[in-house]
Design a protein around this motif. Structure first.
Motif, short mmCIF file in Angstrom:
data_model
loop_
_atom_site.label_atom_id
_atom_site.label_comp_id
_atom_site.label_asym_id
_atom_site.label_seq_id
_atom_site.Cartn_x
_atom_site.Cartn_y
_atom_site.Cartn_z
N LEU A 250 -15.96 -26.74 6.72
CA LEU A 250 -16.65 -27.91 7.26
C LEU A 250 -18.08 -27.51 7.61
N LYS A 252 -21.68 -27.80 9.54
CA LYS A 252 -22.37 -28.29 10.74
C LYS A 252 -23.86 -28.23 10.46
N ASN A 261 -17.37 -34.96 12.10
CA ASN A 261 -16.67 -33.67 12.04
C ASN A 261 -15.46 -33.64 12.97
N TYR A 277 -16.07 -22.69 8.88
CA TYR A 277 -17.31 -23.42 9.13
C TYR A 277 -18.49 -22.77 8.44
N THR A 301 -20.46 -36.00 6.19
CA THR A 301 -20.29 -34.57 6.35
C THR A 301 -20.02 -33.96 4.97
#
Ligand SMILES: [Zn+2]
Length: 346
Positions: A250, A252, A261, A277, A301
């Motif tokens: 994921l 950021k 998120n 991440y 995202t």
């Protein structure tokens, strides 16, 4: 896992601007389960479930791949090229390539030489493709200016659940978004979901702009590959520690709302799927950057599959990461509801 669909995608070629062979495979596959299938003027295919529901989540995987395009044919029969997207020119000398022409595939070998491959600054202008033609005129009978070319490679299964192929970036994203759509429908998702196989991501992500402008999603999710940092010459401190087999990654970053998120994290928790991440300092260099700028702005995202040796003829990934990403996205789509509040406060 539907390996038949995956293998078809990996066998197809789709240098940016010439994605139609990939898009046709997607178009045929999604007819089995999508409620609506659209092809836009740029050639992206978008499959939708629950099209009557105005609240939509859009998933995007890009169908195009980096490669070369023919710019000139020398009188000696050798073919000159320019780059399409972020290739490493040094990966091509000594490799077999295939040029897709109006008359079908034409195979070639890329000229190699010890001096050439030790030139770290080598660009695509130094590449010459030998298709076996004895003269320029003979070559011109087969190949035209503007024809796309890419590595002439095939996929291979490696040990365990690992595979190698050209263009996992981002054929695997196309596979994941279409499989997540199929699974979300099976699992009874009630929101509208559109999955797009976008064109042109490697050269500016314009296909995603067209596709998202038509879908008008409430949330966008770009599904792409990201650099695994578990091999030599990689640095986990650069953008995050990412390992093959460690699960979906994921992103950021400043353009990515935490609220989106957090929804993905809640779905991952519920399914007991471990996330990794990565951090982006600004633009994500994915379709997400285009999707977010459509309509009145789209929160987005990026969910990625860890990949080794990106943009090479032998990229490597773990199929367990692929399966978990499909499962997570389908779970997320089923967890979404039309009255989700994505504002950070107020
Ligand atoms: Zn990509």
């Amino acid at each position: 896992m539907n390996k038949n669909f995956l293998y078809k995608l990996l066998n197809a070629r789709g240098v940016s601007g010439s994605e139609t062979p990939v898009e046709k495979i997607v178009y045929e596959y999604v007819q089995q389960f999508a409620d609506k299938v659209d092809v836009d003027v740029m050639g992206s295919v978008t499959a939708t479930i629950n099209p009557e529901v105005p609240f939509k989540v859009m998933l995007a995987g890009h169908a195009d791949e980096i490669g070369l395009r023919v710019t000139h044919i020398e009188d000696n029969g050798l073919i000159r090229v320019s780059r399409v997207g972020g290739i490493y020119a040094t990966a091509f000398p000594g490799h077999k390539v295939v040029i897709d022409t109006a008359g079908g595939p034409v195979y070639g070998a890329v000229l190699t030489d010890r001096q050439l491959v030790t030139d770290g600054n080598m660009g695509a202008d130094k590449l010459r493709i030998d298709i076996g033609a004895k003269t320029g005129d003979e070559a011109r009978e087969y190949v035209s200016i503007g024809d796309p070319a890419t590595f002439d490679t095939n996929y291979r299964e490696l040990l365990g659940d690992r595979m190698t192929a050209r263009a996992f970036d981002d054929r695997i994203g196309v596979f994941v978004v279409m499989e997540a759509l199929r699974l979300a429908k099976e699992q009874g998702a009630v929101i509208g979901v559109s999955a797009s196989a976008t064109v042109g991501e490697e050269v500016g992500a314009f296909g995603a702009f067209f596709a998202a402008s038509a879908v008008k999603p409430a949330i966008g999710i770009a599904v792409d590959v990201t650099y695994a940092t578990d091999t030599p010459f990689t640095d986990p401190a650069a953008a995050g520690n990412v390992v093959l087999g460690g699960g979906p990654v994921l992103c950021k970053g400043p353009g990515i709302p935490n609220t989106v998120n957090e929804c993905i994290e809640a779905s991952a928790d519920a399914l007991d799927i471990k996330l990794q991440y990565e951090v982006s300092g600004g633009r994500t260099h994915t379709d997400g950057d285009s999707i977010t700028r459509t309509n009145s702005g789209v929160p987005f995202t990026v969910l990625s599959i860890p990949l080794r040796y990106m943009h090479s003829p032998a990229e490597v990934l773990s199929l367990s990461d692929v399966e978990k990403t499909v499962e997570l996205l389908a779970g997320f789509l089923c967890d979404c509801s039309a009255n989700m509040n994505l504002k950070p406060f107020g």
